[in-house]
Design a protein around this motif. Structure first.
Motif, PDB file in Angstrom:
ATOM      1  N   ARG A 182       0.875  -1.288   0.013  1.00 50.98           N
ATOM      2  CA  ARG A 182       0.057   0.124  -0.159  1.00 50.98           C
ATOM      3  C   ARG A 182       0.775   1.202   0.079  1.00 50.98           C
ATOM      4  NH1 ARG A 182      -1.867   3.485   4.031  1.00 50.98           N
ATOM      5  NH2 ARG A 182      -3.679   4.460   3.486  1.00 50.98           N
ATOM      6  N   LYS A 224      -7.972   7.040   4.196  1.00 50.65           N
ATOM      7  CA  LYS A 224      -8.987   6.145   3.809  1.00 50.65           C
ATOM      8  C   LYS A 224      -9.337   6.104   2.421  1.00 50.65           C
ATOM      9  CE  LYS A 224     -10.792   4.703   8.490  1.00 50.65           C
ATOM     10  NZ  LYS A 224     -11.971   4.520   9.124  1.00 50.65           N
ATOM     11  N   LYS A 225      -9.393   7.495   1.989  1.00 48.90           N
ATOM     12  CA  LYS A 225      -9.632   7.634   0.530  1.00 48.90           C
ATOM     13  C   LYS A 225      -8.673   7.065  -0.466  1.00 48.90           C
ATOM     14  CE  LYS A 225     -12.023  12.147   1.157  1.00 48.90           C
ATOM     15  NZ  LYS A 225     -11.859  13.648   1.099  1.00 48.90           N
ATOM     16  N   SER A 226      -7.335   6.960  -0.136  1.00 47.94           N
ATOM     17  CA  SER A 226      -6.302   6.331  -0.771  1.00 47.94           C
ATOM     18  C   SER A 226      -6.685   4.775  -1.178  1.00 47.94           C
ATOM     19  CB  SER A 226      -5.083   6.742  -0.499  1.00 47.94           C
ATOM     20  OG  SER A 226      -5.011   6.117   0.859  1.00 47.94           O
ATOM     21  N   ASN A 227      -7.153   4.319   0.174  1.00 45.80           N
ATOM     22  CA  ASN A 227      -7.427   2.803  -0.087  1.00 45.80           C
ATOM     23  C   ASN A 227      -8.611   2.692  -0.979  1.00 45.80           C
ATOM     24  OD1 ASN A 227      -5.701   1.879   1.865  1.00 45.80           O
ATOM     25  ND2 ASN A 227      -7.164   2.194   3.617  1.00 45.80           N
ATOM     26  N   LEU A 228      -9.647   3.553  -1.081  1.00 47.99           N
ATOM     27  CA  LEU A 228     -10.702   3.481  -1.934  1.00 47.99           C
ATOM     28  C   LEU A 228     -10.468   3.488  -3.495  1.00 47.99           C
ATOM     29  CD1 LEU A 228     -13.617   5.599  -0.278  1.00 47.99           C
ATOM     30  CD2 LEU A 228     -13.284   2.922  -0.307  1.00 47.99           C
ATOM     31  N   PHE A 229      -9.303   4.398  -3.590  1.00 52.22           N
ATOM     32  CA  PHE A 229      -8.772   4.711  -5.071  1.00 52.22           C
ATOM     33  C   PHE A 229      -8.015   3.451  -5.302  1.00 52.22           C
ATOM     34  CE2 PHE A 229      -6.092   6.349  -8.290  1.00 52.22           C
ATOM     35  CZ  PHE A 229      -6.795   7.126  -9.120  1.00 52.22           C
ATOM     36  N   GLN A 230      -7.255   2.825  -4.323  1.00 50.49           N
ATOM     37  CA  GLN A 230      -6.161   1.750  -4.693  1.00 50.49           C
ATOM     38  C   GLN A 230      -7.157   0.617  -5.125  1.00 50.49           C
ATOM     39  OE1 GLN A 230      -3.640   0.822  -1.741  1.00 50.49           O
ATOM     40  NE2 GLN A 230      -2.658  -1.160  -2.700  1.00 50.49           N
ATOM     41  N   ASP A 231      -8.442   0.348  -4.345  1.00 50.73           N
ATOM     42  CA  ASP A 231      -9.321  -0.800  -4.369  1.00 50.73           C
ATOM     43  C   ASP A 231      -9.947  -0.763  -6.139  1.00 50.73           C
ATOM     44  OD1 ASP A 231      -8.955  -1.759  -1.901  1.00 50.73           O
ATOM     45  OD2 ASP A 231     -10.634  -0.731  -1.136  1.00 50.73           O
ATOM     46  N   ALA A 232     -10.000   0.651  -6.554  1.00 48.85           N
ATOM     47  CA  ALA A 232     -10.703   0.732  -7.667  1.00 48.85           C
ATOM     48  C   ALA A 232      -9.839   0.633  -8.901  1.00 48.85           C
ATOM     49  CB  ALA A 232     -11.104   2.305  -8.057  1.00 48.85           C
ATOM     50  N   CYS A 240     -15.610   0.022 -11.228  1.00 46.66           N
ATOM     51  CA  CYS A 240     -14.434   0.408 -10.687  1.00 46.66           C
ATOM     52  C   CYS A 240     -14.054   1.656 -11.769  1.00 46.66           C
ATOM     53  CB  CYS A 240     -13.470  -0.468 -10.731  1.00 46.66           C
ATOM     54  SG  CYS A 240     -13.639  -1.912  -9.540  1.00 46.66           S
ATOM     55  N   LYS A 263     -15.784   4.984 -10.947  1.00 49.89           N
ATOM     56  CA  LYS A 263     -15.120   5.542  -9.824  1.00 49.89           C
ATOM     57  C   LYS A 263     -13.744   6.330 -10.341  1.00 49.89           C
ATOM     58  CE  LYS A 263     -16.656   2.342  -6.483  1.00 49.89           C
ATOM     59  NZ  LYS A 263     -16.174   1.322  -5.521  1.00 49.89           N
TER      60      LYS A 263
END
Length: 298
Positions: A180, A205-213, A248, A251
């Motif tokens: 990460r 936590k926003k970067s996690n959402l972007f990474q998930d996408a 994804c 997003k």
């Protein structure tokens, strides 16, 4: 009711398999008359071809098969004919000597679903005007020696931020997700080159959402999909790759559209043009689009 449904489902499957066998047999007969002979390869099963010979580690399977069938061999995955190259000499012929002929890429079912194959530099055919335009912009605005030198300080600063984050986490005796952390570093380098902003944060936590996408897009493209080998199954989306990619990618597009719209607004309200050294990739694209509009008007 369950018995009737089961019978109907069984008949549907039998119909699809029968249709597939007929279609595959007809095509193979036609292709044998018109297409040049393929390199040697393992025997093929009806319908699936050689899919059963490729396990969880395709590179190892191909290496084992090449010991029997040579450095250049042909495999058939469903309706897809494939030539596999396993030796350095053959790879040099493919990647260097005949790169113009063999450089096009077959788009996947999930990519075609969002029409990305018609607009992306990754999937466009190298002979298309759009691909040449995007390649020219990338070469001048991203990969030229001048641009690489201009972004050197940016890359150094982002690596320093990563080292600082690692040191602070170590002092607090906190575990660090290396995957990460390095993703956020690479993301911020790329997003600054493209948009002049950080898209990730080590603590957000926003970067996690972007990474998930981003991860979802990569997985849906690379994940095995029956429709890539049996195109008539595409509408079923059996592995759910089209649905995942659509969600994804939407997003990601919302994030990118936000930056592009903001850049456009900033550009229209600015009296003096931006200095070349301060422009990012989106600035270059907007300038190019303005030039096209201006030439069209005259």
């Amino acid at each position: 009711m369950d018995i009737i449904f089961g019978q109907a489902l069984f008949l549907l499957i039998c119909f699809i398999l029968s249709f597939s066998i007929i279609l595959t047999t007809t095509r193979s007969r036609r292709s044998s008359r018109k297409v040049a002979p393929l390199p040697p390869g393992p025997p093929r099963l009806p319908i699936i071809g050689n899919i059963h010979l490729v396990g969880k580690n395709p590179h190892q399977s191909f290496a084992d098969l090449s010991k029997t069938y040579g450095p250049i061999m042909s495999l058939k995955f469903g309706s897809l004919n494939t030539v596999v190259v396993t030796s350095p000499e053959a790879a040099r012929e493919v990647l260097r000597t005949h790169d113009q002929i063999l450089s096009s890429r077959c788009s996947t079912n999930s990519i075609r679903f969002i029409n990305h194959h018609a607009v992306s530099v990754v999937w466009l055919h190298p002979s298309s005007p759009r691909w040449r335009l995007l390649r020219k912009l990338s070469a001048t605005q991203l990969f030229s020696p001048q641009r690489i030198e201009a972004t050197k300080a940016l890359r150094v600063n982002k690596v320093k931020e990563l080292v600082s984050f690692m040191s602070e986490s170590s002092e607090r005796e906190e575990a660090v997700d290396i995957s990460r952390a390095t993703f956020i570093t690479a993301l911020n380098i790329i997003s600054n080159i493209l948009f002049s902003v950080d898209l990730g944060s080590y603590d957000s936590k926003k970067s996690n959402l972007f990474q998930d996408a981003v991860t979802g897009v990569m997985e849906s493209i690379g994940k095995p999909d029956a429709a890539n080998y049996f195109p008539f199954l595409g509408f079923l989306d059996l592995q759910g790759n089209r649905k995942t990619l659509k969600v994804c990618s939407e997003k990601l597009f919302r994030v990118f559209r936000g930056f592009i719209d903001a850049k456009g607004t900033e550009k229209s309200s600015r009296n003096n043009p931006k200095d070349v050294s301060d422009r990012d990739f989106v600035d270059a694209l907007l300038d190019h689009n303005e030039g096209d509009v201006s030439r069209a008007q005259h």
